[in-house]
Write a protein that holds these residues in place. Structure first.
Motif, PDB file in Angstrom:
ATOM      1  N   GLY B 110       3.511   5.756   9.210  1.00  0.00           N
ATOM      2  CA  GLY B 110       2.535   6.845   9.144  1.00  0.00           C
ATOM      3  C   GLY B 110       1.354   6.488   8.259  1.00  0.00           C
ATOM      4  O   GLY B 110       0.193   6.719   8.603  1.00  0.00           O
ATOM      5  N   GLY B 111       1.670   5.901   7.108  1.00  0.00           N
ATOM      6  CA  GLY B 111       0.617   5.507   6.178  1.00  0.00           C
ATOM      7  C   GLY B 111      -0.294   4.468   6.787  1.00  0.00           C
ATOM      8  O   GLY B 111      -1.524   4.546   6.670  1.00  0.00           O
ATOM      9  N   SER B 112       0.301   3.492   7.450  1.00  0.00           N
ATOM     10  CA  SER B 112      -0.481   2.418   8.040  1.00  0.00           C
ATOM     11  C   SER B 112      -1.398   2.941   9.144  1.00  0.00           C
ATOM     12  O   SER B 112      -2.576   2.596   9.201  1.00  0.00           O
ATOM     13  N   VAL B 113      -0.834   3.800  10.000  1.00  0.00           N
ATOM     14  CA  VAL B 113      -1.610   4.315  11.125  1.00  0.00           C
ATOM     15  C   VAL B 113      -2.738   5.225  10.613  1.00  0.00           C
ATOM     16  O   VAL B 113      -3.877   5.146  11.066  1.00  0.00           O
ATOM     17  N   ALA B 114      -2.426   6.067   9.631  1.00  0.00           N
ATOM     18  CA  ALA B 114      -3.437   6.993   9.106  1.00  0.00           C
ATOM     19  C   ALA B 114      -4.562   6.255   8.391  1.00  0.00           C
ATOM     20  O   ALA B 114      -5.710   6.675   8.423  1.00  0.00           O
ATOM     21  N   ASN B 115      -4.219   5.137   7.763  1.00  0.00           N
ATOM     22  CA  ASN B 115      -5.218   4.386   7.003  1.00  0.00           C
ATOM     23  C   ASN B 115      -6.143   3.591   7.916  1.00  0.00           C
ATOM     24  O   ASN B 115      -7.308   3.387   7.626  1.00  0.00           O
ATOM     25  N   ASN B 116      -5.588   3.141   9.038  1.00  0.00           N
ATOM     26  CA  ASN B 116      -6.351   2.349  10.017  1.00  0.00           C
ATOM     27  C   ASN B 116      -7.157   1.234   9.371  1.00  0.00           C
ATOM     28  O   ASN B 116      -8.360   1.071   9.628  1.00  0.00           O
ATOM     29  N   ASP B 117      -6.503   0.470   8.529  1.00  0.00           N
ATOM     30  CA  ASP B 117      -7.127  -0.739   7.988  1.00  0.00           C
ATOM     31  C   ASP B 117      -7.439  -1.664   9.173  1.00  0.00           C
ATOM     32  O   ASP B 117      -6.589  -1.865  10.044  1.00  0.00           O
ATOM     33  N   PRO B 118      -8.643  -2.207   9.204  1.00  0.00           N
ATOM     34  CA  PRO B 118      -9.005  -3.058  10.354  1.00  0.00           C
ATOM     35  C   PRO B 118      -8.156  -4.315  10.466  1.00  0.00           C
ATOM     36  O   PRO B 118      -8.181  -4.979  11.514  1.00  0.00           O
ATOM     37  N   ALA B 119      -7.412  -4.654   9.426  1.00  0.00           N
ATOM     38  CA  ALA B 119      -6.560  -5.843   9.491  1.00  0.00           C
ATOM     39  C   ALA B 119      -5.076  -5.478   9.504  1.00  0.00           C
ATOM     40  O   ALA B 119      -4.228  -6.345   9.351  1.00  0.00           O
ATOM     41  N   ALA B 120      -4.767  -4.196   9.696  1.00  0.00           N
ATOM     42  CA  ALA B 120      -3.369  -3.773   9.739  1.00  0.00           C
ATOM     43  C   ALA B 120      -2.773  -4.088  11.105  1.00  0.00           C
ATOM     44  O   ALA B 120      -3.491  -4.246  12.090  1.00  0.00           O
ATOM     45  N   ASP B 121      -1.451  -4.155  11.137  1.00  0.00           N
ATOM     46  CA  ASP B 121      -0.764  -4.546  12.376  1.00  0.00           C
ATOM     47  C   ASP B 121      -0.512  -3.371  13.330  1.00  0.00           C
ATOM     48  O   ASP B 121      -0.707  -3.484  14.538  1.00  0.00           O
ATOM     49  N   TYR B 122      -0.009  -2.266  12.774  1.00  0.00           N
ATOM     50  CA  TYR B 122       0.430  -1.164  13.636  1.00  0.00           C
ATOM     51  C   TYR B 122      -0.635  -0.638  14.611  1.00  0.00           C
ATOM     52  O   TYR B 122      -0.303  -0.286  15.750  1.00  0.00           O
ATOM     53  N   PRO B 123      -1.905  -0.541  14.198  1.00  0.00           N
ATOM     54  CA  PRO B 123      -2.883  -0.023  15.158  1.00  0.00           C
ATOM     55  C   PRO B 123      -2.881  -0.803  16.477  1.00  0.00           C
ATOM     56  O   PRO B 123      -3.059  -0.213  17.558  1.00  0.00           O
ATOM     57  N   ALA B 124      -2.660  -2.136  16.399  1.00  0.00           N
ATOM     58  CA  ALA B 124      -2.629  -2.923  17.637  1.00  0.00           C
ATOM     59  C   ALA B 124      -1.465  -2.496  18.515  1.00  0.00           C
ATOM     60  O   ALA B 124      -1.598  -2.360  19.745  1.00  0.00           O
ATOM     61  N   ALA B 125      -0.303  -2.256  17.891  1.00  0.00           N
ATOM     62  CA  ALA B 125       0.864  -1.834  18.672  1.00  0.00           C
ATOM     63  C   ALA B 125       0.637  -0.463  19.295  1.00  0.00           C
ATOM     64  O   ALA B 125       0.966  -0.220  20.460  1.00  0.00           O
ATOM     65  N   CYS B 126       0.084   0.452  18.520  1.00  0.00           N
ATOM     66  CA  CYS B 126      -0.146   1.805  19.029  1.00  0.00           C
ATOM     67  C   CYS B 126      -1.064   1.777  20.236  1.00  0.00           C
ATOM     68  O   CYS B 126      -0.818   2.416  21.256  1.00  0.00           O
ATOM     69  N   PRO B 179      -4.864 -16.561   5.188  1.00  0.00           N
ATOM     70  CA  PRO B 179      -3.990 -17.344   4.315  1.00  0.00           C
ATOM     71  C   PRO B 179      -3.828 -16.730   2.918  1.00  0.00           C
ATOM     72  O   PRO B 179      -2.791 -16.902   2.286  1.00  0.00           O
ATOM     73  N   ALA B 180      -4.826 -16.022   2.429  1.00  0.00           N
ATOM     74  CA  ALA B 180      -4.754 -15.464   1.078  1.00  0.00           C
ATOM     75  C   ALA B 180      -4.042 -14.118   1.075  1.00  0.00           C
ATOM     76  O   ALA B 180      -3.014 -13.940   0.420  1.00  0.00           O
ATOM     77  N   SER B 181      -4.566 -13.153   1.803  1.00  0.00           N
ATOM     78  CA  SER B 181      -4.039 -11.786   1.720  1.00  0.00           C
ATOM     79  C   SER B 181      -2.813 -11.595   2.590  1.00  0.00           C
ATOM     80  O   SER B 181      -2.035 -10.667   2.374  1.00  0.00           O
ATOM     81  N   ARG B 182      -2.657 -12.434   3.595  1.00  0.00           N
ATOM     82  CA  ARG B 182      -1.568 -12.358   4.575  1.00  0.00           C
ATOM     83  C   ARG B 182      -1.716 -11.169   5.521  1.00  0.00           C
ATOM     84  O   ARG B 182      -0.796 -10.865   6.279  1.00  0.00           O
ATOM     85  N   TYR B 183      -2.832 -10.475   5.453  1.00  0.00           N
ATOM     86  CA  TYR B 183      -3.145  -9.495   6.498  1.00  0.00           C
ATOM     87  C   TYR B 183      -3.517 -10.257   7.768  1.00  0.00           C
ATOM     88  O   TYR B 183      -3.716 -11.470   7.736  1.00  0.00           O
ATOM     89  N   ALA B 184      -3.677  -9.522   8.871  1.00  0.00           N
ATOM     90  CA  ALA B 184      -4.041 -10.178  10.122  1.00  0.00           C
ATOM     91  C   ALA B 184      -5.503 -10.619  10.085  1.00  0.00           C
ATOM     92  O   ALA B 184      -6.388  -9.800   9.877  1.00  0.00           O
ATOM     93  N   LEU B 185      -5.718 -11.917  10.268  1.00  0.00           N
ATOM     94  CA  LEU B 185      -7.076 -12.408  10.521  1.00  0.00           C
ATOM     95  C   LEU B 185      -7.392 -12.055  11.977  1.00  0.00           C
ATOM     96  O   LEU B 185      -8.469 -11.591  12.300  1.00  0.00           O
ATOM     97  N   VAL B 186      -6.384 -12.287  12.797  1.00  0.00           N
ATOM     98  CA  VAL B 186      -6.383 -11.818  14.185  1.00  0.00           C
ATOM     99  C   VAL B 186      -4.942 -11.496  14.547  1.00  0.00           C
ATOM    100  O   VAL B 186      -4.053 -12.318  14.330  1.00  0.00           O
ATOM    101  N   GLY B 187      -4.723 -10.311  15.098  1.00  0.00           N
ATOM    102  CA  GLY B 187      -3.397  -9.961  15.609  1.00  0.00           C
ATOM    103  C   GLY B 187      -3.566  -9.388  17.008  1.00  0.00           C
ATOM    104  O   GLY B 187      -4.495  -8.601  17.251  1.00  0.00           O
ATOM    105  N   VAL B 188      -2.718  -9.822  17.907  1.00  0.00           N
ATOM    106  CA  VAL B 188      -2.846  -9.339  19.286  1.00  0.00           C
ATOM    107  C   VAL B 188      -1.503  -8.798  19.760  1.00  0.00           C
ATOM    108  O   VAL B 188      -0.480  -9.491  19.676  1.00  0.00           O
ATOM    109  N   PHE B 189      -1.517  -7.570  20.235  1.00  0.00           N
ATOM    110  CA  PHE B 189      -0.315  -6.978  20.823  1.00  0.00           C
ATOM    111  C   PHE B 189      -0.557  -6.840  22.314  1.00  0.00           C
ATOM    112  O   PHE B 189      -1.585  -6.304  22.738  1.00  0.00           O
TER     113      PHE B 189
END
Lengths: 787, 267, 170
Positions: B110-126, B179-189
């Motif tokens: 819920g937190g991840s989806v609500a935040n919609n960080d452009p480098a978060a993973d869940y938005p791609a899955a949704c 490589p630094a933050s370990r967030y998605a540089l690019v993530g594809v679902f």
């Protein structure tokens, strides 16, 4: 070899407190009545401070005091110093601007210290900082290393063209002649990327003042508390040395960055008296990025001359070194005497000439970081050698073997007299470990899977121990670089060793105890190592430059010898024999040719009860000290070979194999030495693949957290195959060379040589990020398709 | 951190009541974005409403052709859920690769989806799975939910209660980490439900998560990595920063899409 | 101020704290359990890792007040009755630490890896699962060895010894 003696991988005595959460780091120290300091830092890279209005802030809850550079000056607290004088080519001294602990009229980098707020809690200090209004006159910033000299923006008026010094070393004319006569010249442009040391424990300080005694105490994250006390007393003027105690308790890594005397500890210890309360400051990671001294940051053009037989005949180097906005404690020595004297590498190079310009910029100060000058030199040499071998169509291993120095001692054209080594032996062993013969097949296997595989060499040499004092004094050092030790034997035969070395991860409590237990023939549990407190240890020079083994342990060695000599005198009385007939071995004094003997503990007891001898003839007690000043630097050397596989689709570089063969001379504790090698390699791989501090053109540090500055993690690294060769160092009694920096020195060129090998010799800068490697791989693939 | 008052309601309904009453209140879910932001004094809510005790926001159930995930389910719970692993293994895989193990123990869907960080993973899955984001007030289709960088269709006072994922025939996720933050540089679902094929890209878009229609069209012919041969994502509208420029990110979109399809098809 | 009660290393504790107090501050400043460290501001370095209800979390990114009734284990609570936990023993035996600053978080993470993945861990799994812990000293080589050995040693003891005994917070 006993289970705990010299050469044994004794498990570390200090570990128990660390694995149970009982380590005592500076931030774990809390003094009664302690207040907290928060430094208001400049958001601008370069600005005049026209006014600071802290009237509102001063009245905020919990605020005990707000202090500026003017307050320090009013108390005659001096600025921070640079302890190594460098002279220009024309013999004139370097041009250095002042370095006030709190800014006076101007800030020169983002993170520079504008003022300090001391309050009951950190949150209150921070709240107050937000109410301070600073009127800045923002100035343009000079950031770029290569173009800083002569830029319109001037960082310090004392250095009007931003050049701190232009310095040189070597023989210019002979080098020019060598290049004129050369069959082939290899040329390279090299950037040695700026790094942030990032020990996991951020810097911290607790200042305390005892008004009754008039004594200051500073608890701080220091690699050399005695040097800190010396500088804070003699130069900064906090208090005379007998009224200032500096304690460096457990320190969570240093890598050079905790050698220096910084603004924050200076201000904390001074402010403790001002507010009449202990004052604590603990850096957060962002502050660490902004204000810890950074490392490296060189821009270099280098050339290597070879003759028709492939023999190296000359090397010339022109380097610009960025020293940041102020000269940190040892900054000037790093791109000069810790750099250019290593440009001969492991090779017989008859003519070498190096020119180094050091510049001021509006960036954090740059100083020693693991290796300090020697990684920069090694990168120049080992990249040149590898590229030269490729250009000449030579096998890089054979090309190195041909040009190695093979007889010792060897005088290079750049100061150093190498005393011992066998570089070929290390190379041979490394080739076996990596299975060099199989590389062709492994490259083909990778190619079949759409990957690019490469192998890279680094045959490094370094100089450790930085000594003797007279020699470094002649080169501009402000201090001597000896070490002290005191061995105190208790009446029951247990021993306390007081050392001027400081352990912040190196395991001295174990290694030093091994030496003493081995020499005195007593259980290792009976030996305690005491360090890091100027009230306990009289004087010391601290730990950096891989010096604690070669210099610190040699001092202990000498002091133990004196203890044994005194013990012999005591034993002679007790055993009723002539002193000349007393032997000492395996923990016992014995009379030659008899079975009469006295164990070490009994001898100690006799020394203290003093019943068996006349106090006028022999002083009671058993305690001896030594100051050891080495006769030369030590020269650890070795060969690291790195094998990588690149995925050209993503640009990801995977380190597949790592062979490290080092010659550290004699080794006291192989487990600890190997650990030092592992850690050094990781930092070198970090430099080569992951790390790079970046300022934008406004002088903002855009890599100011672990979110943007890439620290090596476990899955970025392989396991390493570590081997050793040994040529004992003739310059100290233990034959030790030093191991702390080797990995960080060796690794970067090994990685870049491997990547460029995989990429078909396409050059690439550090850090070789996936994006950079991907782009180079595409270029390489396109070029190879065209050929 | 600035000072705030702390509230710990026992249900989503109570939380919504508090949210309506308190000015400048913020919802605290896993806290792995909000707390670091507050520590840096970049956010200053006067009240925090912690959803940690809202039992009605927990739980993962299979409902017909959907998987319903409570908003306060942690990434670790989604990753380890037998229901998710069985129904949409690509989603479990995604959850198991968010952040690090410690982050996965606290961070929530819920937190991840609500935040919609452009480098978060869940938005791609949704977006790729055509999820429905259910709030205390309404149901919002993923297509309409993610509206921009850190922007969503959520209104004042609205709290995500659960995310409903349709069970698809094939789904896969591939991520190239910063490589630094370990967030998605690019993530594809990628997801295939009947003839409906969706490819959603996170980490790369200037405006946050987006769909890649050209890849969807190419995969319609045949849902296989080979179908993507020669297909390149445009660098227009793609993020550029010090970690990766737009060209490289655009290139990685192609590579990650192939990897995601390979994972989805078990190849 | 807010009141929070939890169990820390098997002992019931109650604190009257400012709501903005992070778990790591509560442990270090209020309970004087200084084995849990702070090495960054961005929830990445893992020096602060502790277990909350048996799961590894970053104590710098959790509000203490949100842990009402929770059971917290820190590095100080890992050894039971003076007997080192097998993972602590393994770090010592395999030289998995140098300066010691990241070590408490490393060990707590390592125990968590074993709790999640069992006792037979290969190098790849260990390296991937140490994603949230940064060490600047060791190059990870010996940490990886220590975790593998510690995991195996943990398999040799009965289940109830894996986590120290807890006392209900109520």
């Amino acid at each position: 070899m006993s289970a705990t003696g010299i050469g044994a991988s004794v498990r570390r005595k200090e570990d128990h407190r660390f694995i149970t959460g009982q380590g005592r780091y500076t931030d774990d120290i809390n003094r009664p009545g302690q207040a907290h300091a928060y430094f208001l830092r400049s958001p601008h890279a370069h600005a005049t401070i026209n006014a600071i209005d802290f009237e509102a802030a001063a009245g905020m809850p919990g605020v005990l005091g707000i202090f500026t550079g003017d307050d320090l000056a009013a108390d005659k607290v001096g600025g921070l110093i640079c302890g190594w004088m460098i002279h220009n080519k024309d013999g004139s001294p370097m041009r250095a601007g002042p370095h006030p602990a709190l800014a006076q009229g101007k800030v020169r980098y983002v993170g520079d210290h504008v003022c300090v707020i001391v309050a009951e809690t950190l949150a209150q200090a921070r709240d107050a900082s937000e109410a301070i209004i600073v009127d800045y006159g923002v100035l343009p910033a000079v950031v770029d290393t290569a173009s800083a000299a002569g830029a319109r923006t001037v960082v310090h008026s004392e250095a009007p063209d931003n050049t701190v010094f232009n310095w040189h070393l070597g023989n210019k004319d002979e080098t020019e002649a060598a290049f004129k006569a050369a069959k082939h010249v290899t040329k390279l442009d090299i950037v040695n990327n700026r790094l942030v040391p990032n020990p996991m424990e951020p810097r911290a300080a607790v200042g305390d003042y005892d008004d009754g005694e008039g004594i200051f105490t500073l608890y701080t994250t220091s690699q050399n508390p005695h040097v800190a006390r010396l500088v804070l007393s003699a130069f900064i003027g906090i208090a005379p040395e007998n009224k200032l105690r500096v304690v460096a308790p457990d320190v969570g890594g240093g890598f050079g960055s905790k050698i220096f005397i910084y603004a924050e500890e200076t201000v904390c210890v001074w402010a403790a008296r001002k507010v009449g309360r202990p004052v604590k400051w603990n850096s957060d990671r962002t502050e660490a990025f902004l204000s810890d001294a950074h490392g490296r940051d060189h821009v270099t053009h280098a050339e290597l001359a070879t003759d028709a037989d492939g023999k190296i005949t000359g090397l010339r180097v022109k380097t610009t070194a960025n020293l940041g906005a102020y000269l940190s404690t040892f900054s000037s020595s790093v791109p000069t005497y810790l750099y250019a004297p290593l440009l001969s590498g492991s090779y017989n190079i008859p003519a070498i000439y190096a020119e180094v310009d050091a510049v001021y910029t509006n960036t954090a100060p740059v100083d020693a970081y693991r290796g300090a000058g020697r990684p920069e030199a090694t990168f120049v040499v080992e990249r040149l050698i590898e590229v030269a071998a490729r250009e000449l169509g030579r096998d890089p291993a054979k090309f190195r073997m041909q040009n190695y120095i093979k007889s010792f001692p060897h005088q290079t054209p750049v100061i150093m007299m190498y005393d011992a080594g066998n570089y070929g032996a290390s190379l041979k062993k490394a080739l076996e470990i990596i299975d060099y013969k199989g590389i062709g097949k492994r490259k083909r296997d990778s190619a079949r899977n759409g990957k690019m595989r490469g192998i890279g060499f680094s045959s490094y040499i370094e100089a450790c121990g930085i000594a003797p004092s007279a020699a470094v004094g002649s080169l501009g050092a402000g201090v001597g670089l000896w070490e002290s030790a005191e061995v105190r034997v208790n009446p029951v035969g247990t021993v306390e060793v007081l050392t001027g070395s400081h352990s912040h991860g190196q395991g001295h409590e174990t290694t030093f105890a091994q030496l003493v237990s081995d020499k005195l023939g007593i259980p290792i549990e009976n030996v305690s190592i005491i360090h890091g407190d100027t009230d306990k240890v009289q004087m010391g020079m601290g730990t950096y430059g891989s010096r604690s083994g070669a210099v610190g342990m040699s001092a202990i060695f000498r002091a133990v010898d004196k203890v044994i000599a005194k013990g012999k005198k005591v034993a002679a009385y007790v055993l009723e024999a002539d002193e000349a007939d007393i032997d000492f071995a395996d923990g016992h004094f014995s009379v030659k040719g008899t079975d009469r003997k006295l164990d070490f503990g009994s001898c100690a007891l006799q020394a203290y009860i003093a019943h068996k001898f006349n106090g006028q003839d022999l002083e009671p007690g058993l305690k001896e000290g030594a100051f050891y000043d080495p006769t030369n630097f030590t020269f650890p050397a070795g060969v690291h070979i790195c094998e990588v596989e690149i995925d050209p689709q993503t640009g990801v570089t995977k380190i597949e194999r790592w062979a490290a063969v080092d010659d550290f001379g004699n080794v006291i504790n192989p487990m600890i030495v190997e650990g030092q090698v592992h850690g050094g390699i990781a930092q070198g791989v970090g430099q080569a693949l992951l790390e790079g501090a970046k300022y934008n053109s406004d002088g903002q540090l855009v890599t100011a957290s672990f979110m943007d500055y890439c620290m090596p993690r476990a899955d970025d690294l392989p396991s390493f195959q570590v081997g050793m060769t040994v040529t004992a160092c003739p310059s100290n009694p233990l034959g030790i060379k030093g191991c702390g920096e080797a990995g960080a020195i060796a690794a970067p060129p090994a990685v870049i040589n491997a990547i460029t090998d995989a990429l078909g010799h396409e050059d690439i800068a550090m850090p070789a990020t996936p994006q950079a490697v991907w782009r180079a791989a595409q270029k390489s693939i396109t070029r190879m398709a065209a050929e | 951190m600035y000072a705030f008052t702390y509230h710990r309601p026992g249900s989503a309904r109570q939380a919504a009541g508090l949210l309506a009453k308190k000015e400048d209140a913020k919802i605290l879910a896993g806290g792995h974005t909000l707390l670091p932001t507050m520590k840096q004094r970049l956010a200053s809510p006067t009240a925090l409403i912690d959803l940690g005790a809202c039992g009605d926001l927990k739980g993962i159930v299979r409902k017909g052709r959907t998987v319903v995930i409570g908003a306060m389910s942690t990434h670790a719970e989604v990753a380890e859920s037998a229901i998710v692993q069985e129904a949409i293994p690509g989603l479990a895989y995604l959850a198991s690769h968010i952040g690090d193990p410690h982050v996965r123990h606290r961070g929530t869907i819920g937190g991840s989806v609500a935040n919609n960080d452009p480098a978060a993973d869940y938005p791609a899955a949704c977006l790729a799975l055509g999820a429905t984001i259910v709030t205390n007030q309404r149901k919002i289709e993923a297509d309409a939910f993610f509206t921009g960088l850190y922007e969503t269709a959520l209104e004042e006072g609205e709290i995500i209660t659960r995310v409903v994922f349709p069970v698809v025939s094939k789904a896969g996720y591939a991520k190239f980490r910063n490589p630094a933050s370990r967030y998605a540089l690019v993530g594809v679902f990628v997801a295939k439900r009947g003839s409906d094929i969706r490819v959603a890209v996170t980490g790369a878009g200037e405006g946050g998560v987006f769909r890649w229609p050209e890849a969807e069209a190419a995969l319609k012919a045949r849902f296989a990595p080979k179908s993507l041969d020669g297909l390149k994502a445009s660098a227009e509208g793609i993020n550029a920063d010090m970690h990766a420029d737009a060209d490289y990110r655009a290139h990685l979109i192609g590579v990650m899409t192939k990897q995601a399809v390979a994972q989805a098809t078990g190849k | 101020m807010a009141t929070v009660s939890m169990s820390v290393n098997g002992k019931a504790v109650t604190g009257s704290i400012d709501p903005r107090t992070l778990l790591v501050q509560f442990l270090r400043d209020d309970l004087r359990l200084t084995g849990t460290h702070v090495g960054c501001d961005t929830s990445q370095c893992g020096a602060c890792v502790v277990h909350v209800d048996g799961k590894a979390v970053k104590a710098c990114t959790v509000l203490a007040v949100s842990l009402e009734g929770a059971s917290v284990t820190t590095i100080e609570g890992l050894a039971v009755n003076g007997m080192l936990h097998p993972m602590q023993e393994a770090f010592r035996e395999h030289h998995g630490l140098q300066c010691g600053f990241c070590t408490p978080g490393m060990i707590m993470s390592a125990v968590d890896i074993v709790n999640r993945r069992g006792n037979d861990l290969d190098e790849k799994v260990i390296r991937e699962d140490l994603d949230g812990n940064i060490c600047r000293c060791t190059g990870y080589h010996n940490i990886v060895k220590a975790v593998a050995a510690g995991a195996e040693a943990m398999g040799g003891q009965s289940m109830d010894q894996k986590e120290p005994p807890r006392q209900a917070a109520e």
